[in-house]
Design a protein around this motif. Sequence first.
Motif, short mmCIF file in Angstrom:
data_model
loop_
_atom_site.label_atom_id
_atom_site.label_comp_id
_atom_site.label_asym_id
_atom_site.label_seq_id
_atom_site.Cartn_x
_atom_site.Cartn_y
_atom_site.Cartn_z
N GLN A 225 -14.77 0.08 -4.42
CA GLN A 225 -15.38 1.39 -4.56
C GLN A 225 -14.19 2.30 -4.93
O GLN A 225 -14.73 3.59 -5.05
CB GLN A 225 -15.66 1.87 -3.14
N GLY A 226 -13.25 1.96 -5.22
CA GLY A 226 -12.42 2.89 -5.82
C GLY A 226 -11.66 4.00 -4.85
O GLY A 226 -11.44 4.90 -5.04
N GLY A 227 -11.41 3.37 -3.90
CA GLY A 227 -10.79 3.97 -2.54
C GLY A 227 -9.47 4.80 -2.76
O GLY A 227 -8.54 4.10 -3.66
N LEU A 228 -9.48 6.17 -2.41
CA LEU A 228 -8.37 6.72 -2.96
C LEU A 228 -7.46 6.99 -1.77
O LEU A 228 -5.95 7.31 -2.01
CB LEU A 228 -8.75 8.38 -3.22
N VAL A 229 -7.57 6.66 -0.46
CA VAL A 229 -6.82 6.75 0.59
C VAL A 229 -5.74 5.79 0.54
O VAL A 229 -4.52 6.30 0.75
CB VAL A 229 -7.41 6.28 2.03
N ALA A 230 -5.60 4.72 -0.03
CA ALA A 230 -4.54 3.52 0.10
C ALA A 230 -3.81 3.92 -1.49
O ALA A 230 -2.91 3.26 -1.69
CB ALA A 230 -5.02 2.31 0.01
N GLY A 231 -4.25 4.65 -2.30
CA GLY A 231 -3.56 4.85 -3.60
C GLY A 231 -4.16 4.32 -4.78
O GLY A 231 -4.96 3.14 -4.61
N THR B 292 0.75 -1.24 -0.05
CA THR B 292 0.20 0.11 0.09
C THR B 292 0.95 1.35 0.09
O THR B 292 1.80 1.40 0.89
CB THR B 292 -0.89 0.17 1.40
N VAL B 293 0.60 2.27 -0.96
CA VAL B 293 1.39 3.37 -0.95
C VAL B 293 0.36 4.54 -0.90
O VAL B 293 -0.02 4.87 -2.21
CB VAL B 293 2.34 3.56 -2.10
N PRO B 294 -0.06 5.09 0.16
CA PRO B 294 -0.90 6.28 -0.10
C PRO B 294 -0.46 7.64 -0.81
O PRO B 294 0.49 8.07 -0.53
CB PRO B 294 -1.43 6.52 1.42
N LYS B 295 -1.13 7.73 -1.90
CA LYS B 295 -0.75 8.80 -2.75
C LYS B 295 -1.66 9.38 -3.80
O LYS B 295 -2.56 8.45 -4.06
CB LYS B 295 0.81 8.34 -3.44
N LEU B 296 -1.86 10.68 -3.96
CA LEU B 296 -2.81 11.02 -4.86
C LEU B 296 -2.24 10.43 -6.35
O LEU B 296 -1.21 10.17 -6.72
CB LEU B 296 -2.66 12.31 -4.95
N VAL B 297 -3.39 10.33 -7.16
CA VAL B 297 -3.33 9.66 -8.66
C VAL B 297 -2.50 10.42 -9.46
O VAL B 297 -1.75 9.79 -10.39
CB VAL B 297 -4.47 9.41 -9.18
N TRP B 298 -2.24 11.83 -9.30
CA TRP B 298 -1.22 12.86 -10.10
C TRP B 298 0.01 12.52 -9.78
O TRP B 298 0.93 12.98 -10.40
CB TRP B 298 -1.67 13.98 -9.86
N ASP B 299 0.13 11.98 -8.58
CA ASP B 299 1.71 11.74 -8.04
C ASP B 299 2.50 10.56 -8.15
O ASP B 299 3.52 10.44 -7.92
CB ASP B 299 1.83 12.37 -6.65
N ILE B 300 1.69 9.53 -8.78
CA ILE B 300 2.07 8.00 -8.89
C ILE B 300 3.08 8.03 -9.86
O ILE B 300 2.78 8.16 -11.16
CB ILE B 300 0.99 7.07 -8.81
N GLU B 301 4.26 7.59 -9.67
CA GLU B 301 5.41 7.50 -10.68
C GLU B 301 5.05 6.09 -11.45
O GLU B 301 4.50 5.23 -10.51
CB GLU B 301 6.87 7.29 -10.21
N LEU B 302 5.33 6.11 -12.66
CA LEU B 302 4.80 4.84 -13.57
C LEU B 302 5.65 3.59 -13.07
O LEU B 302 5.23 2.55 -12.63
CB LEU B 302 5.37 4.98 -14.95
N ASP B 303 7.05 3.73 -12.52
CA ASP B 303 7.72 2.51 -11.89
C ASP B 303 7.15 2.32 -10.70
O ASP B 303 6.73 1.08 -10.42
CB ASP B 303 9.20 3.05 -11.34
#
Length: 251
Positions: free
Chosen positions: A149-155, A96-107
């Motif tokens: 549900q597409g939760g965003l907290v966990a990334g 689990t890596v909590p992070k906004l979808v805009w900030d996730i690196e492709l790797d």
Amino acid sequence: MSQVPMSHGIALVTGAGQGIGAAIAERLHANGFRVALLDIDHAAASAAAARLDSRERTAIGVAADVREPAAVRTALEQVRERLGSPDVLVNNAGRTVPKLVWDIELDEWDDVLATNLRSVLLLTRELAPAMAERGWGRVVNLTSLAGQQGGLVAGAHYASSKAGIIVLTKIFARELAASGVTVNAVAPAAVHTPVMADMPQDQLDKAVESIPVGRFGRAGEVAGLVGYLCGPDAGYVTGATMDINGGVFMR
């Protein structure tokens, strides 16, 4: 179809060094299975196994990074040599890596999906064919409320991987149903695990307020559900996703 007595069955649990994985291994061991606890942290897996059987006759710890196919296959050979070929597979390993979808690196996206989703494909394809040949087997995959549900907290990468597990569970269930092998998913939410130790108390209190039963779940409760799905009474349950979330998501 043959019935494998639980007292002689062999189970493999991934991500079993702590938390839900360790609780599942403990429950399956108590139910009569010999258990292999696989984790990237060998010391944690071995310690958890020793708590079940210090003589390493009915519980062993093995090390592997589930992102690495060669390492997984080496670990599975160790399990076969020491315990035998698994009748039960519980795919619990996850990241689990909590992070906004805009900030996730492709790797990082690829890494999370390799850990959480590709490992399910790899391990199931490695172990399920032998279960099918014997006419009995159980595969249980740990998904999440986030995957429903597409939760965003966990990334977003975590949620996407857990959604993929639900679909992959159905595909394997259909492929294996006629052979006596069931494949199901368990979807926990807000379960008290060691990860919560690093979270602020006010954040935890706020999370509890949204749970109808008024508390976090316990790892042992998830393990109890997995134990049922791995047992002899669950032969008519396959392709299902079982919710265990305190009423957060009802359907």
